[in-house]
Design an enzyme around this catalytic site. Sequence first.
Site, PDB file in Angstrom:
ATOM      1  N   ARG A  23      -2.003  13.526  -5.489  1.00  0.00           N
ATOM      2  CA  ARG A  23      -2.260  13.056  -4.128  1.00  0.00           C
ATOM      3  C   ARG A  23      -1.395  13.772  -3.102  1.00  0.00           C
ATOM      4  O   ARG A  23      -1.496  13.473  -1.916  1.00  0.00           O
ATOM      5  CB  ARG A  23      -1.964  11.563  -4.040  1.00  0.00           C
ATOM      6  CG  ARG A  23      -3.196  10.655  -4.177  1.00  0.00           C
ATOM      7  CD  ARG A  23      -2.691   9.245  -4.285  1.00  0.00           C
ATOM      8  NE  ARG A  23      -3.545   8.206  -3.819  1.00  0.00           N
ATOM      9  CZ  ARG A  23      -4.200   7.374  -4.631  1.00  0.00           C
ATOM     10  NH1 ARG A  23      -4.174   7.548  -5.932  1.00  0.00           N
ATOM     11  NH2 ARG A  23      -4.875   6.383  -4.129  1.00  0.00           N
ATOM     12  N   ARG A  51     -14.744  -4.854  -3.710  1.00  0.00           N
ATOM     13  CA  ARG A  51     -14.509  -4.496  -5.123  1.00  0.00           C
ATOM     14  C   ARG A  51     -13.868  -5.620  -5.926  1.00  0.00           C
ATOM     15  O   ARG A  51     -13.034  -6.358  -5.429  1.00  0.00           O
ATOM     16  CB  ARG A  51     -13.547  -3.304  -5.217  1.00  0.00           C
ATOM     17  CG  ARG A  51     -14.067  -2.056  -4.618  1.00  0.00           C
ATOM     18  CD  ARG A  51     -13.392  -0.832  -5.150  1.00  0.00           C
ATOM     19  NE  ARG A  51     -11.989  -0.706  -4.824  1.00  0.00           N
ATOM     20  CZ  ARG A  51     -11.359   0.470  -4.788  1.00  0.00           C
ATOM     21  NH1 ARG A  51     -12.014   1.585  -5.050  1.00  0.00           N
ATOM     22  NH2 ARG A  51     -10.086   0.528  -4.506  1.00  0.00           N
ATOM     23  N   LYS A  81     -14.214   7.055  -7.479  1.00  0.00           N
ATOM     24  CA  LYS A  81     -13.544   7.811  -8.544  1.00  0.00           C
ATOM     25  C   LYS A  81     -13.414   6.976  -9.828  1.00  0.00           C
ATOM     26  O   LYS A  81     -13.716   7.451 -10.922  1.00  0.00           O
ATOM     27  CB  LYS A  81     -12.136   8.257  -8.093  1.00  0.00           C
ATOM     28  CG  LYS A  81     -12.131   9.104  -6.831  1.00  0.00           C
ATOM     29  CD  LYS A  81     -10.744   9.638  -6.509  1.00  0.00           C
ATOM     30  CE  LYS A  81      -9.710   8.589  -6.152  1.00  0.00           C
ATOM     31  NZ  LYS A  81      -9.961   7.889  -4.879  1.00  0.00           N
ATOM     32  N   ARG A 108      -4.285   3.515   3.752  1.00  0.00           N
ATOM     33  CA  ARG A 108      -4.574   4.378   2.598  1.00  0.00           C
ATOM     34  C   ARG A 108      -5.386   5.603   3.027  1.00  0.00           C
ATOM     35  O   ARG A 108      -5.187   6.702   2.519  1.00  0.00           O
ATOM     36  CB  ARG A 108      -5.300   3.566   1.515  1.00  0.00           C
ATOM     37  CG  ARG A 108      -4.348   2.585   0.828  1.00  0.00           C
ATOM     38  CD  ARG A 108      -5.055   1.434   0.150  1.00  0.00           C
ATOM     39  NE  ARG A 108      -5.878   1.820  -0.962  1.00  0.00           N
ATOM     40  CZ  ARG A 108      -6.794   1.011  -1.524  1.00  0.00           C
ATOM     41  NH1 ARG A 108      -6.964  -0.213  -1.058  1.00  0.00           N
ATOM     42  NH2 ARG A 108      -7.486   1.419  -2.543  1.00  0.00           N
ATOM     43  N   ARG A 158      -8.025  -6.541  -6.120  1.00  0.00           N
ATOM     44  CA  ARG A 158      -6.746  -5.925  -5.774  1.00  0.00           C
ATOM     45  C   ARG A 158      -6.271  -6.417  -4.420  1.00  0.00           C
ATOM     46  O   ARG A 158      -7.063  -6.510  -3.480  1.00  0.00           O
ATOM     47  CB  ARG A 158      -6.915  -4.401  -5.734  1.00  0.00           C
ATOM     48  CG  ARG A 158      -6.930  -3.788  -7.096  1.00  0.00           C
ATOM     49  CD  ARG A 158      -7.322  -2.345  -7.062  1.00  0.00           C
ATOM     50  NE  ARG A 158      -6.615  -1.555  -6.057  1.00  0.00           N
ATOM     51  CZ  ARG A 158      -6.766  -0.241  -5.926  1.00  0.00           C
ATOM     52  NH1 ARG A 158      -7.604   0.414  -6.715  1.00  0.00           N
ATOM     53  NH2 ARG A 158      -6.109   0.413  -5.000  1.00  0.00           N
TER      54      ARG A 158
HETATM   55  P1  AMP Z   1      -5.469   3.676  -6.365  1.00  0.00           P
HETATM   56  O1  AMP Z   1      -5.705   2.653  -7.424  1.00  0.00           O
HETATM   57  O2  AMP Z   1      -5.681   5.078  -6.831  1.00  0.00           O
HETATM   58  O3  AMP Z   1      -6.229   3.375  -5.090  1.00  0.00           O
HETATM   59  O4  AMP Z   1      -3.925   3.583  -5.985  1.00  0.00           O
HETATM   60  C1  AMP Z   1      -3.361   2.397  -5.477  1.00  0.00           C
HETATM   61  C2  AMP Z   1      -2.014   2.688  -4.832  1.00  0.00           C
HETATM   62  O5  AMP Z   1      -1.117   3.205  -5.832  1.00  0.00           O
HETATM   63  C3  AMP Z   1      -2.019   3.753  -3.730  1.00  0.00           C
HETATM   64  O6  AMP Z   1      -2.371   3.210  -2.475  1.00  0.00           O
HETATM   65  C4  AMP Z   1      -0.574   4.231  -3.788  1.00  0.00           C
HETATM   66  O7  AMP Z   1       0.288   3.301  -3.176  1.00  0.00           O
HETATM   67  C5  AMP Z   1      -0.291   4.226  -5.276  1.00  0.00           C
HETATM   68  N1  AMP Z   1      -0.649   5.497  -5.934  1.00  0.00           N
HETATM   69  C6  AMP Z   1      -1.591   5.697  -6.895  1.00  0.00           C
HETATM   70  N2  AMP Z   1      -1.632   6.981  -7.288  1.00  0.00           N
HETATM   71  C7  AMP Z   1      -0.697   7.622  -6.562  1.00  0.00           C
HETATM   72  C8  AMP Z   1      -0.257   8.975  -6.492  1.00  0.00           C
HETATM   73  N3  AMP Z   1      -0.812   9.932  -7.255  1.00  0.00           N
HETATM   74  N4  AMP Z   1       0.747   9.263  -5.619  1.00  0.00           N
HETATM   75  C9  AMP Z   1       1.315   8.324  -4.855  1.00  0.00           C
HETATM   76  N5  AMP Z   1       0.946   7.037  -4.849  1.00  0.00           N
HETATM   77  C10 AMP Z   1      -0.047   6.671  -5.695  1.00  0.00           C
END
Ligand code: AMP
Length: 215
Positions: free
Chosen positions: A88, A127, A13, A172, A161
């Site tokens: 989400r 990554r 994404k 996740r 990360r």
């Molecule tokens: P990402 O960078 O999108 O993989 O997000 C990293 C982490 O941020 C996720 O594993 C969640 O802990 C949190 N996170 C990001 N976006 C959301 C969302 N829309 N709702 C809830 N938690 C989120």
Amino acid sequence: MILILFGPPGAGKGTQAQRLEKSHGLVQLSTGDMLRAAVTAKTENGVRAQEKMASGKLVSDDIVIGIINERIAAEDCKGGFILDGFPRTAAQAEALDEMLNEQGLKLDHVILMRVDDDALVDRVSGRFACGACGAGYHDSFKPTKVEGVCDECGATDFSRRKDDNRETVATRLTAYYADTAPVLPYYSEQGVLTQVDGMAGIDEVAAEIASVLDA
Ligand code: AMP
């Protein structure tokens, strides 16, 4: 144009959102990036979100909805934006509809990037990103052209990360199937959902997404 890039962690994404910023003049809105910035800055939201993020669980709806609500009203979003990692949960999807309605905006597309579970762990664990401009890379699938130098800005500082490890990816993924994937019928009923093959190469996926947006 307002679009959601939807899919499990590691689906690509962020990579595709960065491409669309350049190709379609849209702004990438990644709740993950915003939350990581909040954690680094130790804001109230950052402090509240930190533990959940480190363990791979979802951050509470009120935090992410608040962040997005503020962000989409900003001037740079007037030309359109890409939601990357939001919504989400069903509550986030409903809140998004309300926010868009209030601002007289409409969701154009939800693009589901389908990827085999087996591929996700390898994709996520390799990554890294440029510490200066945020350009995303992967040890095997998208290395920098010159080792240790960002293709985009020439910086030599990179970061990985903390939650991009095998254990956290499993949590996740569980969150994705439990809370996020069930939102898909909501969008197919609205007639805005399109699926693309996220297992294809980066350029092919970009072309497939462009063909949906430009149709
Ligand atoms: P990402 O960078 O999108 O993989 O997000 C990293 C982490 O941020 C996720 O594993 C969640 O802990 C949190 N996170 C990001 N976006 C959301 C969302 N829309 N709702 C809830 N938690 C989120």
